[in-house]
Motif scaffolding. Structure first.
Motif, short mmCIF file in Angstrom:
data_model
loop_
_atom_site.label_atom_id
_atom_site.label_comp_id
_atom_site.label_asym_id
_atom_site.label_seq_id
_atom_site.Cartn_x
_atom_site.Cartn_y
_atom_site.Cartn_z
N GLU A 65 31.40 88.19 43.15
CA GLU A 65 30.54 87.33 42.26
C GLU A 65 30.87 85.72 42.76
OE1 GLU A 65 30.75 89.54 37.85
OE2 GLU A 65 32.32 87.98 38.27
N VAL A 66 29.84 84.93 42.63
CA VAL A 66 29.96 83.68 42.94
C VAL A 66 29.46 82.82 42.01
CG1 VAL A 66 30.07 84.16 45.55
CG2 VAL A 66 27.59 83.61 44.32
N LEU A 67 29.91 81.72 42.16
CA LEU A 67 29.14 80.29 41.30
C LEU A 67 28.62 79.44 42.41
CD1 LEU A 67 29.29 78.45 38.73
CD2 LEU A 67 31.10 77.13 39.65
N ALA A 68 27.26 79.21 42.22
CA ALA A 68 26.53 78.52 43.32
C ALA A 68 25.99 77.09 42.77
CB ALA A 68 25.26 79.34 43.62
N VAL A 69 26.24 76.02 43.43
CA VAL A 69 25.93 74.83 43.10
C VAL A 69 24.84 74.23 43.97
CG1 VAL A 69 26.67 72.41 42.45
CG2 VAL A 69 28.11 74.42 41.89
N VAL A 70 23.82 73.80 43.52
CA VAL A 70 22.70 73.25 44.32
C VAL A 70 22.72 71.86 43.93
CG1 VAL A 70 20.09 73.27 45.06
CG2 VAL A 70 21.11 75.57 44.21
N ASN A 71 23.32 70.85 45.02
CA ASN A 71 23.53 69.55 44.46
C ASN A 71 22.50 68.77 45.16
OD1 ASN A 71 25.28 67.18 43.85
ND2 ASN A 71 25.51 67.17 46.00
N GLY A 72 21.83 67.81 44.67
CA GLY A 72 21.15 66.77 45.18
C GLY A 72 21.95 65.69 45.68
N LEU A 73 21.47 64.94 46.84
CA LEU A 73 22.40 63.77 47.33
C LEU A 73 21.80 62.62 46.86
CD1 LEU A 73 22.79 65.22 51.08
CD2 LEU A 73 24.41 65.26 49.00
N GLY A 74 20.89 62.54 45.94
CA GLY A 74 20.39 61.34 45.37
C GLY A 74 19.18 61.11 45.08
N ALA A 75 18.18 61.40 46.28
CA ALA A 75 16.75 61.42 45.96
C ALA A 75 15.97 62.61 45.97
CB ALA A 75 16.30 60.40 47.20
N THR A 76 16.53 63.63 45.62
CA THR A 76 15.95 64.98 45.63
C THR A 76 15.56 65.51 44.37
OG1 THR A 76 17.20 65.61 47.53
CG2 THR A 76 16.08 67.38 46.69
N THR A 77 14.52 65.69 43.93
CA THR A 77 13.91 65.71 42.79
C THR A 77 14.47 67.03 42.09
OG1 THR A 77 12.08 67.00 43.44
CG2 THR A 77 11.87 64.77 43.53
N SER A 78 14.41 67.31 40.64
CA SER A 78 14.73 68.57 40.10
C SER A 78 13.83 69.65 40.49
CB SER A 78 14.83 68.16 38.46
OG SER A 78 15.09 69.29 37.63
N LEU A 79 12.68 69.05 40.53
CA LEU A 79 11.59 70.23 40.82
C LEU A 79 12.15 71.18 42.38
CD1 LEU A 79 8.94 71.54 40.36
CD2 LEU A 79 7.92 69.88 42.17
N GLU A 80 12.47 70.34 43.21
CA GLU A 80 13.08 70.57 44.58
C GLU A 80 14.23 71.49 44.34
OE1 GLU A 80 11.81 67.75 47.82
OE2 GLU A 80 12.81 66.60 46.00
#
Length: 571
Positions: free
Chosen positions: A252-267
């Motif tokens: 089991e893992v916890l996965a974080v998809v982190n935007g670096l500031g200018a990446t949209t929520s859609l992406e």
């Protein structure tokens, strides 16, 4: 230069703004600067203190409050806080069991937190440290510095915050933090550097189609550059690299998809779905997939992936309630939710296939649209929202796929794709045009009869007018379609009779280019007023290119007189 930060005390001003946005939750101390949670959990005996350079928000200030941190020390942009900030924040936040420092592994942060810790020990305050070093891009055997601390800091702070609220001791929290760090790895990519606050320019440059792989959260260059692959391939590569670096452990893992500031929520949400598929391929189950901007690098266009192998009880810590400015997704996934969605089989389509028909026109149009997509996008960015090139190309790709799968006539495939699958304003309108043209497409490789094609163009023009209201002179696709219909209906010279499609294409090109002199009165281009003058309408150009494609296929000798598609759209 910075466009919107105040010139004097920008970090302090932002801290005050955060407190105003969350009244009763945060107090701001200005000299030295630190922020403290007003109402820690009554069961908490150890204060949690973190901090680092500003520009990474919502880290760390977003996790200030119950279920999170007791105090945060923000430095200047991308600069570590001073040891006095850390020392005084720690004195204010320390509980009966002491204080725990959560430190990202950067030299300035490490040194200033160590000095503060020495001062606290001198005062008799128990202190321990958790050093976050999750960045696999800097995992070099010959490095004395070690891995950088990046987005796994969010996981560490959230889990330790929940454990501290349960009354965990300083020793227990330090040991738990070390275990979380050991089981966490991150990797980041960027397509564009952050904007320098002092110059207003990107901190470094990347050629189009190139990514920096392994960037840091302070705008450090990646460990290598790569050609920008399709996003599913990029997620696969990043996930595989993470699993190569992660220690063995639970499934089991916890996965974080982190935007670096200018990446949209859609992406970020789309990346989360792709990541879920890759985790399944590795035989692990995500307890939570967490997309969002949590550890920014100012406005860098990029994202990072963080995986944490979970031990018993950690999922419950993640799901524990918080009262912090940042609300992390806390619901956990069941096994059914985490499973990738089943692939959709291609079912029967409603298009009736012709033997050959206009498939050659579809293929030619697809090639042209691919060549000029970026030009159309640039034009649309000047007068609209910039999506026209992608929408047109996407619709044509769907039509090609449909024709491949069903043997459908090319124009009929275009009609179905654009009527049923392409949104926006222009997509369905183009669908009407394709629908009328499909009705007169022969079932062989012959060109449509001129009279039938003229009637189809007139019918399409009338349908577009009924639906959208656009008329000649409104700076829309009508300004290319109307002269095309007129040219097809005319029979005034031998050349147009011999090469009707080339004559129609010439009329369409002239009409489309003439829209540059018009002030738009329909669609989003009408909102920019005179700023649109000088820019030809992308929809009108797309109509012209369709008739250019038809002329290329059916009148190749005469069509050499037509301007090249790239020239038509290069304005």
């Amino acid at each position: 230069m910075s466009y919107f930060l105040p010139e004097t005390d920008p970090v302090l001003t932002a801290a005050r703004g955060l407190a105003l946005a969350h009244p009763g939750l945060i107090e701001v101390h200005s000299s030295p600067l630190y922020l403290r949670a007003r109402a820690p959990h009554p069961e908490r005996t150890v204060g949690l203190v973190s901090g680092g350079g500003s520009g990474h928000e919502p880290l760390h200030t977003g996790l200030l409050g119950r279920g999170g941190l007791d105090a945060v020390c923000p430095g200047e942009i991308f600069a570590s806080p001073h040891n006095r900030q850390i020392y005084e924040a720690s004195v204010a936040a320390a509980g009966s069991g002491g204080v725990l420092h959560i430190v990202k592994n950067y030299t300035g942060d490490v040194i200033n937190f160590q000095i503060a810790a020495e001062r606290l020990r001198h005062d008799g305050i128990p202190v321990a440290r958790v050093l976050v070093d999750d960045d696999l891009a800097t995992d070099a055997a010959d490095s004395a510095t070690g891995r950088r601390g990046t987005a796994a800091t969010v996981v560490v702070e959230k889990l330790l915050g929940a454990a501290a609220d349960r009354g965990a001791s300083l020793e227990e929290l330090a040991a738990l933090g070390a275990e979380i760090v050991a089981r966490s790895r991150s990797v980041a990519v960027a397509a564009r550097a952050q904007t320098s606050p002092t110059t207003g320019n990107p901190a470094f440059t990347l050629d189009p189609g190139i990514l920096d792989y392994g960037v840091g959260i302070h705008g450090e260059r990646g460990t290598r550059t790569i050609a920008h692959p399709p996003i599913d391939e990029l997620v696969r590569r990043m996930t595989d690299d993470l699993f190569d670096a992660l220690p063995a452990g639970s499934g089991e893992v916890l996965a974080v998809v982190n935007g670096l500031g200018a990446t949209t929520s859609l992406e970020l949400h789309a990346i989360g779905a792709l990541l879920n598929e890759r985790l399944a391929a590795h035989g692990v189950r995500p307890v939570a997939i967490v997309p969002g901007t949590y550890t920014a690098a100012l406005d860098m266009a990029g994202f990072s992936l963080t995986l944490t192998r979970l031990e018993e009880g950690w999922a419950e810590l993640w799901a524990a309630p918080t009262d912090t400015p940042l609300v992390l997704p806390h619901r956990t996934l069941t096994a059914d939710h985490a499973a990738p969605a089943p692939s959709q089989a291609v079912g029967p389509r409603t298009v009736e296939p012709h033997a050959q028909g206009s498939r050659a026109v579809l293929d030619r149009y697809a090639l042209i649209v691919t060549q000029v997509r970026d030009n159309l996008t640039r034009l649309d960015q000047l007068v609209g929202d910039g999506d026209f090139g992608d929408n047109l190309a996407g619709g044509v790709r769907r039509a090609v796929k449909l024709a491949d799968e069903t043997g459908a006539d090319g124009m009929a495939a275009l009609a179905e794709a654009f009527l049923n699958e392409v949104g926006g304003t222009s997509g369905p309108l183009f669908g009407l045009l394709f629908q009328h043209l499909a009705a007169v497409s022969p079932a062989d490789d012959q060109a449509p009869a001129r009279a039938a094609l003229a009637q189809a163009a007139e019918a399409a023009l009338a349908a577009v007018h009924r639906v959208g209201g656009a008329a000649l002179g409104d700076c829309t696709l009508v300004d290319a379609l109307a002269p095309t219909a007129e040219a097809l209906a005319a029979d005034d010279d031998a050349e147009s009779a011999e090469a009707p499609l080339t004559s129609a294409a010439q009329a369409a090109v002239r009409g489309a280019l003439a829209t540059a002199a018009l002030r738009p009165r329909r669609g989003r281009a009408s909102y920019v007023g005179d700023h649109a003058i000088g820019v030809p309408d992308p929809g009108a150009l797309a109509v012209a290119l369709l008739f250019v494609a038809m002329a290329d296929v059916h009148e190749p000798t005469w069509a050499t007189r037509l301007p090249a598609p790239g020239y038509i759209t290069l304005h």
